[in-house]
Design a protein around this motif. Sequence first.
Motif, PDB file in Angstrom:
ATOM      1  N   THR A  59      35.413  74.502  12.435  1.00  0.00           N
ATOM      2  CA  THR A  59      34.893  74.588  13.803  1.00  0.00           C
ATOM      3  C   THR A  59      35.013  76.018  14.320  1.00  0.00           C
ATOM      4  O   THR A  59      34.068  76.580  14.890  1.00  0.00           O
ATOM      5  CB  THR A  59      35.662  73.614  14.726  1.00  0.00           C
ATOM      6  OG1 THR A  59      35.360  72.280  14.324  1.00  0.00           O
ATOM      7  CG2 THR A  59      35.273  73.811  16.178  1.00  0.00           C
ATOM      8  N   THR A 201      29.269  73.287  17.995  1.00  0.00           N
ATOM      9  CA  THR A 201      29.464  73.153  16.545  1.00  0.00           C
ATOM     10  C   THR A 201      29.566  71.688  16.137  1.00  0.00           C
ATOM     11  O   THR A 201      29.438  71.366  14.962  1.00  0.00           O
ATOM     12  CB  THR A 201      30.739  73.874  16.067  1.00  0.00           C
ATOM     13  OG1 THR A 201      31.851  73.364  16.800  1.00  0.00           O
ATOM     14  CG2 THR A 201      30.644  75.373  16.248  1.00  0.00           C
ATOM     15  N   SER A 202      29.767  70.797  17.113  1.00  0.00           N
ATOM     16  CA  SER A 202      29.819  69.361  16.788  1.00  0.00           C
ATOM     17  C   SER A 202      28.468  68.863  16.275  1.00  0.00           C
ATOM     18  O   SER A 202      28.353  67.762  15.769  1.00  0.00           O
ATOM     19  CB  SER A 202      30.233  68.564  18.025  1.00  0.00           C
ATOM     20  OG  SER A 202      29.237  68.670  19.004  1.00  0.00           O
ATOM     21  N   GLU A 215      33.471  69.661  10.054  1.00  0.00           N
ATOM     22  CA  GLU A 215      34.108  70.197  11.271  1.00  0.00           C
ATOM     23  C   GLU A 215      34.715  69.041  12.074  1.00  0.00           C
ATOM     24  O   GLU A 215      34.642  67.876  11.656  1.00  0.00           O
ATOM     25  CB  GLU A 215      33.127  71.042  12.081  1.00  0.00           C
ATOM     26  CG  GLU A 215      31.758  70.455  12.331  1.00  0.00           C
ATOM     27  CD  GLU A 215      31.813  69.183  13.114  1.00  0.00           C
ATOM     28  OE1 GLU A 215      32.348  69.243  14.253  1.00  0.00           O
ATOM     29  OE2 GLU A 215      31.354  68.146  12.614  1.00  0.00           O
ATOM     30  N   TYR A 240      40.035  70.387  20.218  1.00  0.00           N
ATOM     31  CA  TYR A 240      39.032  71.196  20.920  1.00  0.00           C
ATOM     32  C   TYR A 240      39.667  71.891  22.121  1.00  0.00           C
ATOM     33  O   TYR A 240      39.442  73.072  22.386  1.00  0.00           O
ATOM     34  CB  TYR A 240      37.868  70.325  21.419  1.00  0.00           C
ATOM     35  CG  TYR A 240      36.791  70.076  20.378  1.00  0.00           C
ATOM     36  CD1 TYR A 240      35.986  71.105  19.921  1.00  0.00           C
ATOM     37  CD2 TYR A 240      36.571  68.803  19.882  1.00  0.00           C
ATOM     38  CE1 TYR A 240      34.994  70.884  18.985  1.00  0.00           C
ATOM     39  CE2 TYR A 240      35.586  68.556  18.940  1.00  0.00           C
ATOM     40  CZ  TYR A 240      34.802  69.604  18.497  1.00  0.00           C
ATOM     41  OH  TYR A 240      33.822  69.386  17.571  1.00  0.00           O
TER      42      TYR A 240
END
Lengths: 262, 246
Positions: A59, A201-202, A215, A240
């Motif tokens: 990530t 980035t998810s 990730e 996160y």
Amino acid sequence: MRLRTRRRLTRGAAYAIFVAVLLVVAVAADWGRLADSFLRPDVAAGMFPGVVTTALLNTIIYTILAFAFGLIAGLALALARLSPVAPYRWFATAYIEVFRGLPALLVLFLVGYGIPLAFPDREIPGGLYGSVTLGLGATAAAYTAETLRAGIQAVPRGQSEAARSLGMSAPRSMVFIVLPQALRIVLPPLTNEFVSLTKDTSLVYVLGVTAGTIELTKYAGDALNQEVNATPLVVAGLLYLVITLPLSQLVRALERRTSRGR
Amino acid sequence: MSTVRIRDLHKSFGDHEVLRGIDLDVAAGEVVCLVGPSGSGKSTLLRCVNALESATSGTIQVDDVELTDPDTDLDAARRRIGMVFQQFNLFPHLTVLGNITVAQRRVLRRSRSAAEKEAGSQLARVGLAERSRAYPAQLSGGQQQRVAIARALAMHPGLMLFDEPTSALDPELVGDVLAVMRKLADEGMTMIVVTHEMSFARDVATRVVFMDDGRVVETGPPAEVLTNPQHDRTRTFLQRILHPGA
Ligand SMILES: Nc1ncnc2c1ncn2[C@@H]1O[C@H](COP(=O)(O)OP(=O)(O)O)[C@@H](O)[C@H]1O
Ligand SMILES: [Mg+2]
């Protein structure tokens, strides 16, 4: 006096409603079941260390790659947007408007699947990492370009005039005098863009990730399916926040510094 | 030191003609004070002499370089012309030393040590030798303007342009800046100074040029123009400047 009493009553009522709602939720909720779904220590423990050494790391890598691409391409676009050469301005304006108007997911699909279809005998260098850099970076560049343009324009005209009066060429004056000041001005919004990218980035999983390139969100999703339990989502969410909360604090500190001047 | 030769200079912003045919010669070592009401085109004239504005028509020549010629390398020409602005325009992200060395290093390609040595001697010249590590925001207005003068001098210009260098200063700080300019004039620098400081014009100027509405109305030695003006418009202007509120 009457106004003050009324204000106190309103304030009191607000607190009363808050406490009442809390109480209702606390009584109605099935705490045992909730804890069992979201907070199972054995499930959480089973995710380590992979969730950190692979998922969190990827990530961060994806974010940094896309941000770096967005910063460099965004700077080029911002300068093109302010260029005296009209076609450069048109191109930059069109790019920025288009890519700010498209969902990041669509752009990611375009880069991940569209480009390979269009150029079957070529490959994006860097494999998945290259596709992510381009796919997320293409959108980031549009936002970064607008941020940088605003920063450049916020530097007073007198600064570049003073530089030019010393014999500095327009590019030198931009690099040594205007840009350093512009970057300082836009540090808070740039950090915010980094935070958004971290969350974006998810989307990477749509390009098909492997055990090595997975990730956080995909990792948590897989674990959720495997365990039939929601604890992995909580773990991923906390990880996160480990990245984004300090950055948000940093933005606030930077903004405080700017508002104090210098 | 440089000479300046301006012939039939016109400058328009859109439909608005700001300079309407200026002729002006400045000899080497002369100090010309430009005076005139606000909006008369003094700043625009000065900015044209530094090519920060391009002339609409006419010619400007500094030494043997014609600024109005499209083939002229303006960056090279500006190196030899120093400009001091009303708002100082120091670079806030650089120290005093950084302000004075950045152009020496990036334009003249001087080494860091040579540039800093030059900066040191220019700072001594304006009386600020010990403030080289300060940032502009830590200095008074008068100190900032003297740093701006040192910054321009470090490029060894043959001509210095001053656009109301003391107008943004608190009254008690004006004297230090004027003293530096006076010294510069004594050393033989060619200077064009836009100013409302009539005592400076009287004592230092070799010539006073009175401008109004984009034209040179009257020019001559300060003793003549300031004490015995020939034109009504000059008289009216001087009345207002010397006896405000009268
Ligand atoms: N960049 C510009 N664009 C349009 N008009 C301008 C510009 N610069 C100056 N002017 C106009 O030119 C006139 C003369 O301005 P200026 O040279 O600054 O006068 P002064 O310095 O004598 O007060 C003013 O009317 C001003 O509004
Ligand atoms: Mg002016």
